[in-house]
Design a protein around this motif. Structure first.
Motif, PDB file in Angstrom:
ATOM      1  N   ALA A   1     138.301  40.658  34.585  1.00  0.00           N
ATOM      2  CA  ALA A   1     137.577  41.626  35.402  1.00  0.00           C
ATOM      3  C   ALA A   1     136.649  40.914  36.385  1.00  0.00           C
ATOM      4  O   ALA A   1     135.856  40.050  35.992  1.00  0.00           O
ATOM      5  CB  ALA A   1     136.771  42.574  34.517  1.00  0.00           C
ATOM      6  N   LEU A   2     136.802  41.242  37.667  1.00  0.00           N
ATOM      7  CA  LEU A   2     135.988  40.748  38.778  1.00  0.00           C
ATOM      8  C   LEU A   2     136.312  39.305  39.179  1.00  0.00           C
ATOM      9  O   LEU A   2     135.668  38.757  40.068  1.00  0.00           O
ATOM     10  CB  LEU A   2     134.487  40.857  38.464  1.00  0.00           C
ATOM     11  CG  LEU A   2     133.983  42.256  38.115  1.00  0.00           C
ATOM     12  CD1 LEU A   2     132.497  42.212  37.763  1.00  0.00           C
ATOM     13  CD2 LEU A   2     134.219  43.233  39.259  1.00  0.00           C
TER      14      LEU A   2
ATOM     15  N   THR B   1     141.837  43.632  40.408  1.00  0.00           N
ATOM     16  CA  THR B   1     140.440  43.562  39.969  1.00  0.00           C
ATOM     17  C   THR B   1     140.290  43.181  38.503  1.00  0.00           C
ATOM     18  O   THR B   1     139.227  42.729  38.078  1.00  0.00           O
ATOM     19  CB  THR B   1     139.758  44.923  40.159  1.00  0.00           C
ATOM     20  OG1 THR B   1     140.472  45.913  39.400  1.00  0.00           O
ATOM     21  CG2 THR B   1     139.748  45.313  41.621  1.00  0.00           C
TER      22      THR B   1
ATOM     23  N   CYS C   1     136.810  46.547  34.546  1.00  0.00           N
ATOM     24  CA  CYS C   1     135.613  46.437  35.394  1.00  0.00           C
ATOM     25  C   CYS C   1     134.557  47.484  35.054  1.00  0.00           C
ATOM     26  O   CYS C   1     133.394  47.354  35.457  1.00  0.00           O
ATOM     27  CB  CYS C   1     135.997  46.564  36.871  1.00  0.00           C
ATOM     28  SG  CYS C   1     137.011  45.208  37.483  1.00  0.00           S
TER      29      CYS C   1
ATOM     30  N   HIS D   1     131.645  48.828  37.395  1.00  0.00           N
ATOM     31  CA  HIS D   1     131.801  48.134  38.684  1.00  0.00           C
ATOM     32  C   HIS D   1     132.791  48.882  39.583  1.00  0.00           C
ATOM     33  O   HIS D   1     132.780  48.677  40.802  1.00  0.00           O
ATOM     34  CB  HIS D   1     132.277  46.695  38.459  1.00  0.00           C
ATOM     35  CG  HIS D   1     131.214  45.805  37.891  1.00  0.00           C
ATOM     36  ND1 HIS D   1     130.133  45.360  38.627  1.00  0.00           N
ATOM     37  CD2 HIS D   1     131.053  45.299  36.637  1.00  0.00           C
ATOM     38  CE1 HIS D   1     129.365  44.606  37.868  1.00  0.00           C
ATOM     39  NE2 HIS D   1     129.894  44.549  36.654  1.00  0.00           N
ATOM     40  N   PHE D   2     133.629  49.739  38.979  1.00  0.00           N
ATOM     41  CA  PHE D   2     134.529  50.552  39.805  1.00  0.00           C
ATOM     42  C   PHE D   2     133.756  51.562  40.662  1.00  0.00           C
ATOM     43  O   PHE D   2     134.329  52.191  41.543  1.00  0.00           O
ATOM     44  CB  PHE D   2     135.526  51.304  38.922  1.00  0.00           C
ATOM     45  CG  PHE D   2     136.658  50.444  38.411  1.00  0.00           C
ATOM     46  CD1 PHE D   2     137.481  49.754  39.281  1.00  0.00           C
ATOM     47  CD2 PHE D   2     136.889  50.331  37.051  1.00  0.00           C
ATOM     48  CE1 PHE D   2     138.523  48.969  38.811  1.00  0.00           C
ATOM     49  CE2 PHE D   2     137.929  49.552  36.571  1.00  0.00           C
ATOM     50  CZ  PHE D   2     138.749  48.868  37.450  1.00  0.00           C
TER      51      PHE D   2
ATOM     52  N   LEU E   1     133.667  46.389  45.375  1.00  0.00           N
ATOM     53  CA  LEU E   1     134.881  46.133  44.614  1.00  0.00           C
ATOM     54  C   LEU E   1     136.116  46.593  45.380  1.00  0.00           C
ATOM     55  O   LEU E   1     137.144  45.914  45.387  1.00  0.00           O
ATOM     56  CB  LEU E   1     134.794  46.839  43.262  1.00  0.00           C
ATOM     57  CG  LEU E   1     135.995  46.642  42.325  1.00  0.00           C
ATOM     58  CD1 LEU E   1     135.511  46.370  40.898  1.00  0.00           C
ATOM     59  CD2 LEU E   1     136.886  47.873  42.322  1.00  0.00           C
TER      60      LEU E   1
ATOM     61  N   SER F   1     139.090  44.231  46.817  1.00  0.00           N
ATOM     62  CA  SER F   1     140.471  44.519  46.426  1.00  0.00           C
ATOM     63  C   SER F   1     141.400  44.442  47.630  1.00  0.00           C
ATOM     64  O   SER F   1     142.495  43.858  47.556  1.00  0.00           O
ATOM     65  CB  SER F   1     140.562  45.904  45.784  1.00  0.00           C
ATOM     66  OG  SER F   1     139.832  45.951  44.587  1.00  0.00           O
TER      67      SER F   1
ATOM     68  N   TYR G   1     135.470  56.792  36.551  1.00  0.00           N
ATOM     69  CA  TYR G   1     135.566  55.964  37.756  1.00  0.00           C
ATOM     70  C   TYR G   1     136.545  56.507  38.788  1.00  0.00           C
ATOM     71  O   TYR G   1     136.369  56.294  39.985  1.00  0.00           O
ATOM     72  CB  TYR G   1     136.011  54.542  37.367  1.00  0.00           C
ATOM     73  CG  TYR G   1     135.405  54.051  36.086  1.00  0.00           C
ATOM     74  CD1 TYR G   1     134.027  53.898  35.963  1.00  0.00           C
ATOM     75  CD2 TYR G   1     136.194  53.754  34.972  1.00  0.00           C
ATOM     76  CE1 TYR G   1     133.456  53.461  34.778  1.00  0.00           C
ATOM     77  CE2 TYR G   1     135.629  53.308  33.790  1.00  0.00           C
ATOM     78  CZ  TYR G   1     134.267  53.169  33.687  1.00  0.00           C
ATOM     79  OH  TYR G   1     133.704  52.749  32.524  1.00  0.00           O
TER      80      TYR G   1
ATOM     81  N   ASP H   1     139.877  40.549  29.076  1.00  0.00           N
ATOM     82  CA  ASP H   1     139.399  40.514  30.466  1.00  0.00           C
ATOM     83  C   ASP H   1     137.892  40.737  30.559  1.00  0.00           C
ATOM     84  O   ASP H   1     137.363  41.024  31.624  1.00  0.00           O
ATOM     85  CB  ASP H   1     140.176  41.501  31.348  1.00  0.00           C
ATOM     86  CG  ASP H   1     139.789  42.951  31.128  1.00  0.00           C
ATOM     87  OD1 ASP H   1     139.141  43.248  30.106  1.00  0.00           O
ATOM     88  OD2 ASP H   1     140.119  43.788  31.986  1.00  0.00           O
TER      89      ASP H   1
END
Length: 714
Positions: free
Chosen positions: A15-16, A48, A52, A55-56, A61, A65, A128, A236
């Protein structure tokens, strides 16, 4: 024949980690092209990383992407192959979980948003994203300028459509859509779609793979077609381990199946399929009648053929042969899943290794054996020349960048990165101390042995100095409150000591880099559910690989590892009676008076049943009583069932607060009580008076009726 080769991927995305994720995507595309694939399918939200979480909600982000997508689509090595990529996309200020289907740098064929979102258990997608609740509806999406300059257009189709090539038709669905009753592939198949892609972020649970695979196989067993399943693999950044097992299926039969657990960051599988097999499989009158009446999809036309041209006599390419589904036994899943998760966490956290308070009991034993399994996996990957694992191993072991050192055995690797620590008190037995030392020796761990009595005694003397009160154990005439307080001092001192040693042992061992050790917890799911642990004791750690595994399964795993890992010491752990060893011997019998199951008032097997009924079956006290009244009719009276249910709910409710601070654990079981992600319930409960009174009333009527029958029979 119409033969074509497809590629599906299991990627260990983080993630990220936009740079790393981009590199792994490109590497998978290169491998797919090298294998002759004309279509490459990747996991859900691969750009991504799936996990996440909030963070979405950040605009950055979505910007990053598109920047990654631009790099992939424009990359010279990513041309000449159709790409099915997973990324979050914002359309008209609404966030969607999407598939981006592209061919060469000059064309994005379709952005296909997810129709049905995963929104239970570990998943919170509707927090999200918004589902595309408009089946078969398509509109125009205005591309960001960084993409417009690459593809040479401003708008692309956005919505629920299918892709039509010169020789076939393909459609995409995403993870949860496969598991819903009204799956999109059913409608797409009736509309002539012959190739289905499914990109997933599906996590590992014990005994789950067989269920998932049966659903995937069923997707084409009735309606025919080629089903390309791609799943993420690895940790992740959270409690989940995504267990890969990507595959290609044709007409309900597996053509290729990927690994469920491995340390490979990029795994690409290819299969060659004959489209004529799909067409002949679908030739039934009933399907034809349904197809005529099925609503139509908009088709996005693309001028290319997925199948290979050439003579049918050519032997350069042949259809892939079906194979049997491979499923690991639960004991193997425990050996492999948490081990892979631990490796990802260790290498990505930049720590120098692990430390565990090794008590001589079965829980810390099982955790240690899982770490040893991790070392075995890493050693095998090193022998197979996995350069990523080799690089990570040298760094974790404290080697210099130009070092050529590699471990000669899993035990040697274990000795570099795994630290065990027996922290005894005057209540500890020689048996547990000996078991801990011998296990550490057999797996190669760096072991320390100490007594923490000096710290425990200092704290009790502090209480005496301040209050004038001298606490005593119950066997010495003390109260329950004194007994518990004296036990908790020992448990909490061990936690503080564990963190001291975790920070200092790399320095003591003169390890290069100076990073600390991650402290491992070892509270099993049943103890967490019952609250049979001390808050902020050794259950408090950095991560816990057995936090959602039952005691019953852990015992089976230890029995399996005794043979498969060649560790005879494990038999002594299995034969030992579970005990915390926090109280003195009985002064009269000179025997231990502390047994886990006796203190809990229930067995570990019963706890597993209570846990599943509470969480998976969604039953409260009354519903659980009703269920067990029938399930346990041959082993308990109705009143005994009631007493067991009441005892469980009493301790569950008064100890629920412990789950608010529980160590993040590897998710492996559906009845995990993890408050932070999975089991969202209060931690301050009222007494369950209403359901108890309802049960008591039913019991009273039952017992009165039974008494009347007995009188009449006399």
């Amino acid at each position: 024949m119409h033969l074509f080769t497809v590629a599906t991927c299991s990627l260990n995305q983080w993630a990220l980690d936009f740079e790393g994720n981009c590199d792994r995507i490109i590497e998978s595309i290169v491998k797919a092209k090298t294998a002759g694939a004309s279509l490459r399918v990747g996991p859900e939200l691969e750009v991504t990383g799936y996990g996440c979480l909030d963070h979405f909600l950040e605009g950055d982000l979505f910007l990053h992407s598109w920047e990654v997508l631009a790099k992939v689509i424009d990359h010279d090595d990513c041309q000449g192959i159709m790409l099915d990529l997973g990324a979050p996309i914002m359309h008209r200020n609404v966030r969607y979980n999407c598939r981006v289907i592209a061919y060469n740098r000059n064309r994005i064929l379709l952005i296909r948003p997810k129709l049905w979102l995963a929104n239970d258990g570990n998943y919170r997608e509707m927090r999200y994203f918004t589902p595309w609740a408009r089946p078969r509806h398509v509109e125009q999406y205005y591309l960001p300028r960084i993409i417009q300059d690459i593809v040479g257009c401003i708008k692309v189709p956005f919505g629920d459509a299918v892709i039509s090539t010169r020789d076939t038709c393909l459609g995409a669905e995403t993870c949860e859509e496969l598991f819903t009753p009204d799956s999109p592939h059913n409608h797409m198949g009736l509309n002539g779609v012959e190739i289905f892609t499914n990109s997933s972020g599906s996590h590992h649970e014990l005994r789950k793979l067989d269920t998932r695979m049966n659903l995937i196989l069923e997707a084409t067993r009735k309606g025919g077609g080629v089903y390309i399943y791609s799943n993420q693999k690895g940790c992740d950044g959270d409690r989940l381990y995504y267990d890969g097992c990507s595959m290609v299926i044709c007409n309900g039969r597996i053509l290729v199946q990927g690994s469920q657990f491995s340390l490979d960051d990029v795994e690409v599988l290819t299969a060659t399929v004959d489209l004529e097999d799909v067409r002949s499989y679908r030739f039934t009158p009933s399907r034809g009648l349904q197809a005529v009446n099925s609503p139509a999809y908009e088709r996005i036309e693309v001028d290319l053929s997925l199948s290979q041209p050439g003579s049918i006599l050519s032997q350069e390419i042949s259809p892939s042969s079906p194979q049997e589904l491979r499923v690991h036994a639960p004991e193997e899943e425990i050996a492999l899943g948490p081990a892979c998760w631990l490796w990802d966490y260790l290498r990505r956290s930049k720590a120098s290794g692990f430390l565990i308070p090794l008590s001589g009991g079965i829980d810390s034993c099982a955790t240690s054996v899982i770490v040893f399994s991790m070392c075995r996996l890493a050693f095998d990957a090193i022998k197979n020349d996995n350069q990523q694992v080799i690089s990570d191993t040298r760094r974790i072991a404290g080697e210099s960048p130009d070092s050529t050192w590699l471990p000669s055995t899993p035990q040697e690797l274990c000795g570099r990165l795994f630290h065990t620590c027996f922290m005894g008190t005057e209540n500890s037995s020689a048996e547990t101390r000996g078991r801990a030392k011998e296990l550490a020796a057999e797996i190669g761990a760096y072991h320390t042995d100490m007594s923490v009595d000096i710290v425990v005694n200092s704290l009790t003397k502090l209480l005496q100095l301040v209050t004038g009160f001298v606490p005593r154990y119950k066997v010495h005439g003390g109260s329950d409150a004194e007994n518990i307080a004296l036990q908790n001092i020992q448990a909490r001192v061990r936690m503080v000591t564990a963190y001291l040693f975790a920070q200092m042992l790399p320095t003591v061992r003169k390890r290069r880099g100076g990073g600390g050790l991650l402290v491992l917890g070892s509270a099993n799911v049943d103890e967490c559910l019952r609250g049979y642990l001390t808050k902020y004791d050794c259950s408090s750690a950095d991560i816990n690989p057995i936090g959602a595994i039952s005691k019953t399964d852990l015992k089976r795993f230890i029995g399996w590892a005794e043979t498969n890992f060649g560790l005879p010491i494990l038999r002594r752990f299995l034969d030992a009676i579970p005990t915390a060893e926090l109280v003195p011997l009985d002064p009269n019998t000179k025997e231990y008076v502390q047994s886990d199951e006796v203190e809990m008032g229930m067995t570990y097997d019963e706890l597993s049943i209570f846990g599943r009924l509470r969480k998976v079956n969604k039953l409260g006290p009354f519903g659980m009583f009703e269920h067990l009244l029938h399930a346990w009719k041959d082993r308990c009276t109705p009143r005994e069932v009631y007493e067991k249910v009441r005892r469980f709910y009493h301790y569950y409710s008064i100890n629920r607060h412990k789950m608010t601070t529980i160590t993040p654990g590897y998710h492996a079981e559906q009845y995990s009580p993890d408050d932070n992600r999975y089991d969202l319930r209060p931690f301050l409960y009222p007494v369950f008076t209403w359901p108890y009174k309802k049960i008591e009333d039913a019991l009273r009527r039952h017992e009165e009726g039974a008494a009347q029958k007995e009188i009449k029979s006399e």
